[in-house]
Design a protein around this motif. Structure first.
Motif, mmCIF file in Angstrom:
data_model
loop_
_atom_site.group_PDB
_atom_site.id
_atom_site.type_symbol
_atom_site.label_atom_id
_atom_site.label_comp_id
_atom_site.label_asym_id
_atom_site.label_seq_id
_atom_site.Cartn_x
_atom_site.Cartn_y
_atom_site.Cartn_z
ATOM 1 N N ARG A 274 40.498 43.568 36.346
ATOM 2 C CA ARG A 274 39.742 44.817 36.268
ATOM 3 C C ARG A 274 39.008 44.933 34.930
ATOM 4 O O ARG A 274 37.847 45.353 34.868
ATOM 5 N N MET A 275 39.652 44.524 33.840
ATOM 6 C CA MET A 275 39.041 44.651 32.526
ATOM 7 C C MET A 275 38.002 43.574 32.250
ATOM 8 O O MET A 275 36.983 43.828 31.621
ATOM 9 N N GLN A 276 38.258 42.364 32.744
ATOM 10 C CA GLN A 276 37.372 41.251 32.422
ATOM 11 C C GLN A 276 36.259 41.042 33.438
ATOM 12 O O GLN A 276 35.144 40.669 33.073
ATOM 13 N N GLU A 277 36.546 41.255 34.706
ATOM 14 C CA GLU A 277 35.611 40.865 35.746
ATOM 15 C C GLU A 277 35.260 41.971 36.724
ATOM 16 O O GLU A 277 34.362 41.802 37.563
ATOM 17 N N GLY A 278 35.972 43.071 36.669
ATOM 18 C CA GLY A 278 35.710 44.151 37.610
ATOM 19 C C GLY A 278 34.307 44.707 37.446
ATOM 20 O O GLY A 278 33.818 44.905 36.340
ATOM 21 N N ALA A 279 33.658 44.941 38.564
ATOM 22 C CA ALA A 279 32.283 45.443 38.526
ATOM 23 C C ALA A 279 32.268 46.886 38.039
ATOM 24 O O ALA A 279 33.109 47.694 38.434
ATOM 25 N N ASP B 165 40.920 53.085 40.139
ATOM 26 C CA ASP B 165 42.212 53.110 40.826
ATOM 27 C C ASP B 165 42.095 52.664 42.282
ATOM 28 O O ASP B 165 43.004 52.882 43.084
ATOM 29 N N ALA B 166 40.995 52.013 42.638
ATOM 30 C CA ALA B 166 40.844 51.518 44.011
ATOM 31 C C ALA B 166 41.862 50.413 44.280
ATOM 32 O O ALA B 166 42.180 49.617 43.388
ATOM 33 N N PRO B 167 42.404 50.333 45.487
ATOM 34 C CA PRO B 167 43.353 49.267 45.813
ATOM 35 C C PRO B 167 42.720 47.893 45.619
ATOM 36 O O PRO B 167 41.613 47.641 46.101
ATOM 37 N N LEU B 168 43.423 47.024 44.907
ATOM 38 C CA LEU B 168 42.902 45.696 44.572
ATOM 39 C C LEU B 168 43.946 44.632 44.884
ATOM 40 O O LEU B 168 45.135 44.816 44.601
ATOM 41 N N ALA B 169 43.505 43.531 45.451
ATOM 42 C CA ALA B 169 44.380 42.390 45.705
ATOM 43 C C ALA B 169 43.702 41.116 45.229
ATOM 44 O O ALA B 169 42.495 40.936 45.418
ATOM 45 N N LEU B 170 44.482 40.248 44.614
ATOM 46 C CA LEU B 170 44.002 38.926 44.229
ATOM 47 C C LEU B 170 44.632 37.929 45.186
ATOM 48 O O LEU B 170 45.841 37.971 45.440
ATOM 49 N N VAL B 171 43.816 37.020 45.717
ATOM 50 C CA VAL B 171 44.280 36.165 46.807
ATOM 51 C C VAL B 171 44.219 34.685 46.429
ATOM 52 O O VAL B 171 43.484 34.276 45.530
ATOM 53 N N ARG C 191 47.844 50.774 42.742
ATOM 54 C CA ARG C 191 47.372 51.567 43.878
ATOM 55 C C ARG C 191 47.633 50.852 45.196
ATOM 56 O O ARG C 191 48.079 51.466 46.177
ATOM 57 N N ALA C 192 47.374 49.561 45.239
ATOM 58 C CA ALA C 192 47.636 48.802 46.464
ATOM 59 C C ALA C 192 49.126 48.795 46.781
ATOM 60 O O ALA C 192 49.527 48.963 47.945
ATOM 61 N N GLN C 193 49.943 48.608 45.766
ATOM 62 C CA GLN C 193 51.393 48.606 45.989
ATOM 63 C C GLN C 193 51.858 49.932 46.575
ATOM 64 O O GLN C 193 52.726 49.961 47.459
ATOM 65 N N ALA C 194 51.292 51.030 46.088
ATOM 66 C CA ALA C 194 51.679 52.349 46.592
ATOM 67 C C ALA C 194 51.332 52.522 48.070
ATOM 68 O O ALA C 194 51.950 53.342 48.758
#
Length: 218
Positions: free
Chosen positions: A25-30, A36-42, A57-60
Motif C-alpha cells: 500500500r505504501m510503496q505501490e498502491g495507486a 482501507d479497501a480489502p486487499l489481497a496479495l496472490v 480489512r480483508a481479514q475482517a
C-alpha cells in the motif's frame, strides 16, 4: 563493574501481521484508492492462484491467506489484488529494522514479519518500557504499519507473546504458559506430534520436562 548476574534482560518484539499488504500500500498502491479497501496479495501455488497475504480489512471480511482467488472474490467481488513480492517484503523488513536503531543499537529481524530489539539499558532514555513502546507504536503507525508489540525477558518469549497472546500482558510467565504450541514455531510435523500427545499449550510442554519431550520428539 556491573555484576552480569544482576543484568535484567528485556526484549521488545514487534510483529507486523499485515507486513506485505502494508508495504504494498505504501510503496505501490495507486493514489486515490481507499486506504482501507480489502486487499489481497496472490501467488501461484501448484497451478492455482491463492492468497498469500491480506490486509486487516480483508481479514475482517473472512478473507484469509490460503484461499483461492476465485473463492476470495466470491466473498468480496471488489477485492483489490496484487502480486506477492517476497523479495520486496524482505527488503522492507530490513528497512524497518534500520529505523529501530533509533531505540536500540541491538536489533534483529525475525523473518518474514518480525523484529526484536534488545532494550536492556536503553529503555530509560524513553521514559521506561511503557514510554518506549508508546514511541515505537506511534512511529510505525505514522508509517502506516500495523504492529503488535510486547516486552519480555527473552527474545523468543517476546516474539511468541506478540504473535499469540492477548494484550496487554500483566503476568509474563502465565501468559507464556497459556500460549498454544504453535507459538514454538516448530516444523508442522513436530507441532502436530505435540498436539496429538495432548500437549496443546506451552504449559503442558513445560510440565513434561525437557528430557521427556526430547526423547519422544527430538
Amino acid at each position: 563493574m556491573t555484576d552480569a548476574c544482576s543484568v535484567k534482560w528485556r526484549y521488545l518484539a514487534l510483529w507486523f501481521p499485515f507486513l506485505s499488504a502494508d508495504r504494498w500500500r505504501m510503496q505501490e498502491g495507486a493514489t486515490g484508492e481507499q486506504p482501507d479497501a480489502p486487499l489481497a496479495l496472490v501467488a501461484k501455488v501448484r497451478g492455482a492462484i491463492r492468497l498469500a497475504a491480506v490486509n486487516a480489512r480483508a481479514q475482517a471480511l473472512g478473507i484469509a491467506p490460503g484461499l483461492t482467488l476465485a473463492d476470495a472474490r466470491a466473498l468480496h467481488p471488489d477485492l483489490l489484488v496484487a502480486d506477492m513480492d517476497e523479495a520486496a517484503d524482505r527488503h522492507w523488513l530490513k528497512r524497518l529494522a534500520e529505523h529501530c536503531i533509533d531505540w536500540s543499537p541491538r536489533v534483529a529481524t525475525e523473518p518474514p514479519d518480525g523484529i526484536t530489539l534488545d532494550i536492556a539499558g536503553s529503555e530509560h532514555l524513553f521514559g521506561g518500557e511503557a514510554g518506549l513502546v508508546a514511541q515505537v507504536e506511534e512511529a510505525f503507525a505514522t508509517l502506516g504499519m500495523n504492529v503488535r508489540m510486547t516486552v519480555a525477558s527473552t527474545a523468543q518469549g517476546a516474539q511468541a507473546l506478540a504473535r499469540h497472546a492477548p494484550l496487554p500482558i500483566s503476568d509474563e510467565r502465565a501468559a507464556l504458559r497459556a500460549l498454544p504450541v504453535t507459538a514454538l514455531r516448530l516444523e508442522a510435523e513436530a507441532t502436530l506430534g505435540l498436539q496429538r500427545a495432548g500437549l496443546k499449550r506451552l504449559g503442558d510442554v513445560a510440565a513434561r520436562g525437557a528430557a521427556s519431550i526430547a526423547s519422544r520428539f527430538g
